[in-house]
Design a protein around this motif. Structure first.
Motif, mmCIF file in Angstrom:
data_model
loop_
_atom_site.group_PDB
_atom_site.id
_atom_site.type_symbol
_atom_site.label_atom_id
_atom_site.label_comp_id
_atom_site.label_asym_id
_atom_site.label_seq_id
_atom_site.Cartn_x
_atom_site.Cartn_y
_atom_site.Cartn_z
ATOM 1 N N ASP A 252 20.600 17.090 80.476
ATOM 2 C CA ASP A 252 20.844 17.320 81.896
ATOM 3 C C ASP A 252 22.201 17.993 82.091
ATOM 4 O OD1 ASP A 252 20.967 17.233 84.634
ATOM 5 O OD2 ASP A 252 21.740 15.182 84.686
ATOM 6 N N LEU A 253 22.167 19.323 82.247
ATOM 7 C CA LEU A 253 23.425 20.042 82.468
ATOM 8 C C LEU A 253 23.392 20.552 83.906
ATOM 9 C CD1 LEU A 253 25.826 20.554 80.580
ATOM 10 C CD2 LEU A 253 24.945 22.829 80.165
ATOM 11 N N SER A 254 23.583 19.631 84.837
ATOM 12 C CA SER A 254 23.503 19.989 86.253
ATOM 13 C C SER A 254 24.666 20.892 86.642
ATOM 14 C CB SER A 254 23.541 18.731 87.115
ATOM 15 O OG SER A 254 24.821 18.116 86.975
ATOM 16 N N GLU A 255 24.557 21.499 87.823
ATOM 17 C CA GLU A 255 25.626 22.382 88.307
ATOM 18 C C GLU A 255 26.934 21.621 88.442
ATOM 19 O OE1 GLU A 255 25.058 24.883 91.738
ATOM 20 O OE2 GLU A 255 23.032 25.406 91.063
ATOM 21 N N ASP A 256 26.850 20.393 88.983
ATOM 22 C CA ASP A 256 28.066 19.580 89.171
ATOM 23 C C ASP A 256 28.724 19.258 87.842
ATOM 24 O OD1 ASP A 256 27.700 19.652 91.839
ATOM 25 O OD2 ASP A 256 26.839 17.624 92.025
ATOM 26 N N TYR A 257 27.885 18.891 86.867
ATOM 27 C CA TYR A 257 28.417 18.520 85.546
ATOM 28 C C TYR A 257 29.042 19.745 84.859
ATOM 29 C CZ TYR A 257 28.888 16.048 81.118
ATOM 30 O OH TYR A 257 29.404 15.458 79.999
ATOM 31 N N THR A 258 28.349 20.891 84.983
ATOM 32 C CA THR A 258 28.878 22.143 84.394
ATOM 33 C C THR A 258 30.219 22.499 85.041
ATOM 34 O OG1 THR A 258 26.634 22.934 84.046
ATOM 35 C CG2 THR A 258 28.367 24.588 83.970
ATOM 36 N N ALA B 76 41.051 37.170 83.278
ATOM 37 C CA ALA B 76 39.788 37.535 82.613
ATOM 38 C C ALA B 76 39.512 36.622 81.420
ATOM 39 C CB ALA B 76 39.851 38.991 82.160
ATOM 40 N N VAL B 77 40.531 36.414 80.580
ATOM 41 C CA VAL B 77 40.349 35.599 79.363
ATOM 42 C C VAL B 77 40.105 34.130 79.721
ATOM 43 C CG1 VAL B 77 41.501 34.751 77.268
ATOM 44 C CG2 VAL B 77 41.668 37.172 77.888
ATOM 45 N N LEU B 78 40.893 33.585 80.648
ATOM 46 C CA LEU B 78 40.736 32.165 80.993
ATOM 47 C C LEU B 78 39.413 31.905 81.707
ATOM 48 C CD1 LEU B 78 44.395 31.145 81.923
ATOM 49 C CD2 LEU B 78 43.220 31.006 79.715
ATOM 50 N N ARG B 79 38.952 32.887 82.507
ATOM 51 C CA ARG B 79 37.643 32.735 83.157
ATOM 52 C C ARG B 79 36.544 32.686 82.093
ATOM 53 N NH1 ARG B 79 38.292 36.185 87.025
ATOM 54 N NH2 ARG B 79 37.310 38.032 86.141
ATOM 55 N N PHE B 80 36.710 33.499 81.052
ATOM 56 C CA PHE B 80 35.733 33.502 79.956
ATOM 57 C C PHE B 80 35.693 32.130 79.270
ATOM 58 C CE2 PHE B 80 35.250 33.819 75.307
ATOM 59 C CZ PHE B 80 33.909 34.202 75.244
ATOM 60 N N PHE B 81 36.871 31.589 78.958
ATOM 61 C CA PHE B 81 36.908 30.281 78.271
ATOM 62 C C PHE B 81 36.426 29.142 79.184
ATOM 63 C CE2 PHE B 81 39.742 32.407 75.120
ATOM 64 C CZ PHE B 81 39.022 32.054 73.988
ATOM 65 N N ASP B 82 36.643 29.292 80.501
ATOM 66 C CA ASP B 82 36.094 28.306 81.453
ATOM 67 C C ASP B 82 34.565 28.283 81.365
ATOM 68 O OD1 ASP B 82 38.574 27.586 82.383
ATOM 69 O OD2 ASP B 82 38.482 28.763 84.226
ATOM 70 N N SER B 83 33.968 29.485 81.272
ATOM 71 C CA SER B 83 32.499 29.583 81.192
ATOM 72 C C SER B 83 31.990 29.148 79.818
ATOM 73 C CB SER B 83 32.032 31.027 81.434
ATOM 74 O OG SER B 83 32.486 31.474 82.676
ATOM 75 N N LEU B 84 32.822 29.336 78.803
ATOM 76 C CA LEU B 84 32.397 29.038 77.427
ATOM 77 C C LEU B 84 32.384 27.529 77.140
ATOM 78 C CD1 LEU B 84 31.659 30.532 74.752
ATOM 79 C CD2 LEU B 84 34.063 30.308 74.096
ATOM 80 N N PHE B 85 33.332 26.797 77.734
ATOM 81 C CA PHE B 85 33.459 25.376 77.376
ATOM 82 C C PHE B 85 32.194 24.560 77.637
ATOM 83 C CE2 PHE B 85 35.148 20.977 78.328
ATOM 84 C CZ PHE B 85 35.139 20.593 76.996
ATOM 85 N N PRO B 86 31.528 24.665 78.818
ATOM 86 C CA PRO B 86 30.298 23.889 79.019
ATOM 87 C C PRO B 86 29.243 24.177 77.944
ATOM 88 C CG PRO B 86 31.032 24.819 81.103
ATOM 89 C CD PRO B 86 31.900 25.418 80.041
ATOM 90 N N LEU B 87 29.185 25.453 77.488
ATOM 91 C CA LEU B 87 28.202 25.818 76.455
ATOM 92 C C LEU B 87 28.573 25.200 75.108
ATOM 93 C CD1 LEU B 87 27.749 29.630 77.325
ATOM 94 C CD2 LEU B 87 26.344 27.706 78.076
ATOM 95 N N VAL B 88 29.841 25.317 74.734
ATOM 96 C CA VAL B 88 30.294 24.742 73.456
ATOM 97 C C VAL B 88 30.084 23.229 73.468
ATOM 98 C CG1 VAL B 88 32.342 24.316 72.012
ATOM 99 C CG2 VAL B 88 31.962 26.586 72.991
#
Length: 368
Positions: free
Chosen positions: A129-135, A106-118
């Motif tokens: 350009d924050l494409s799906e591939d790049y994200t 749960a925690v690592l999935r959260f940080f995986d999602s957080l990194f592209p935003l940070v």
């Protein structure tokens, strides 16, 4: 042709009546055990509900606190961070309720999602350009370059340590209900139903409807009927000890409450760590994921805003106090039920079933 209530004297019973009596004692035995179980089951179900309500209250408080962190300190990414934050707290709630998941995932999935935003909103706010591939590349890179330092692992350790007892207590309480339900519907053997008829209804065949069984006789019959149930005694005592241990683990040094309340702080430290190491992270990401499109002009990365503690402590203190008092009250009650299965025969022979303080009673053969 009587099979159970055979007696020298004339009788007003028939074989059919004996069969009706057997059906009656089976029904009565189930009802008596259900009545004994009711208080115990009521306490456990009540505690499961109270525990879940207090826990949900703590969880909502921690989630609101974390959302406020993004809205006050990291506004550029607050809207997009709302979903990962919600998912994190949903996963924690499911873990407590016994779902096949782990705190770490749960925690690592959260940080995986957080990194592209940070990375795109704070470290390189010029990225358009924050494409799906790049994200996706950023998500996968997070595991290799560890942008959040030791904070993500520390959060896993802290939460795992404090949530395991809550998860086990929740599962143990459900198991307790299962055990009680099973004992309520345990089949009555043929020998037992015959012995109960002889004890409770054979006097009626002699017209002795007011005579009740002798105490010692009742205990012998009930102990024989409930032998399999009394064998649960050792395991039930161990179960109560385990509940006590888990409740103490939950209450130890406010572990659960402190860990939930500290989630926002761990996330804040992790984001600050990533921002401070922005240039090194950018260099590594460019090598792995390539360079995304930038806006014209030189945009500096978002300034680091130290966040002040969000003040919602009153709600938290109330939920914490409620959880602690419920825990203490429940364990104190459960400790009193340690001998529940050892003393079930005594409790069934208590009250109206037997003749107390009288010189005459039924001993299975005659009035004595």
């Amino acid at each position: 042709d009587l099979q159970i209530c055979q007696h020298r004297a004339p009788t007003c019973c028939t074989k059919k009546m004996e069969e009706s009596y057997q059906a009656a004692v089976r029904r009565e035995r189930t009802q008596s055990i259900q009545a004994l179980n009711f208080e115990l089951k009521y306490m456990i179900v009540g505690h499961i509900t109270a525990f879940q309500e207090a826990f949900e209250s703590l969880l909502r408080f921690a989630e609101n606190r974390t959302s406020s962190l993004f809205e006050t300190a990291y506004r550029p990414m607050a809207k997009e961070a709302a979903e990962p934050v919600k998912e994190l707290f949903t996963d924690i709630s499911l873990y407590i309720l016994g779902a096949e998941t782990t705190v770490e995932s749960a925690v690592l999935r959260f940080f995986d999602s957080l990194f592209p935003l940070v990375y795109s909103r704070l470290i390189n706010p010029g990225i358009t350009d924050l494409s799906e591939d790049y994200t996706e590349c950023l998500r996968l890179t997070r595991q290799d370059i560890n942008p959040f330092g030791h904070y993500s692992k520390s959060m896993v350790t802290e939460l795992s340590k404090s949530l395991w007892a809550s998860r086990l207590l929740s599962q143990a309480l459900s198991l307790g209900i299962e055990v009680i339900n099973t004992t309520e519907h345990a089949a009555v053997s043929k020998e037992c139903s015959r012995a109960l008829v002889k004890m409770q209804y054979c006097p009626h065949c002699q017209g002795l409807t007011l005579i009740r069984p002798c105490v010692g006789y009742c205990l012998n019959v009930m102990r024989g009927c409930l032998a399999s149930m009394s064998e649960l005694d050792v395991q039930w005592r161990e179960f109560i000890s385990t509940l006590e241990y888990l409740a103490n683990e939950m209450g130890a040094s406010q572990g659960l409450e402190a860990a939930l309340a500290g989630i926002w702080s761990s996330i804040n430290e992790a984001i600050l760590h990533a921002q401070l190491n922005g240039p090194q992270l950018s260099a590594t990401v460019d090598k792995v994921c390539g360079q995304p499109k930038q806006q014209e002009g030189n945009l500096s990365s978002a300034s680091i805003v130290p966040v002040k503690e969000v003040t919602e402590t009153q709600t938290f203190v109330m939920a914490h106090t409620s959880l602690n008092s419920k825990r203490r009250e429940f364990i104190s009650y459960m400790k009193r039920s340690r001998t529940f299965y050892a003393s079930i025969a005594e409790r069934l022979c208590d009250g109206d079933l037997v003749m107390r303080d009288s010189s005459t009673c039924w001993n299975g053969e005659d009035v004595v």
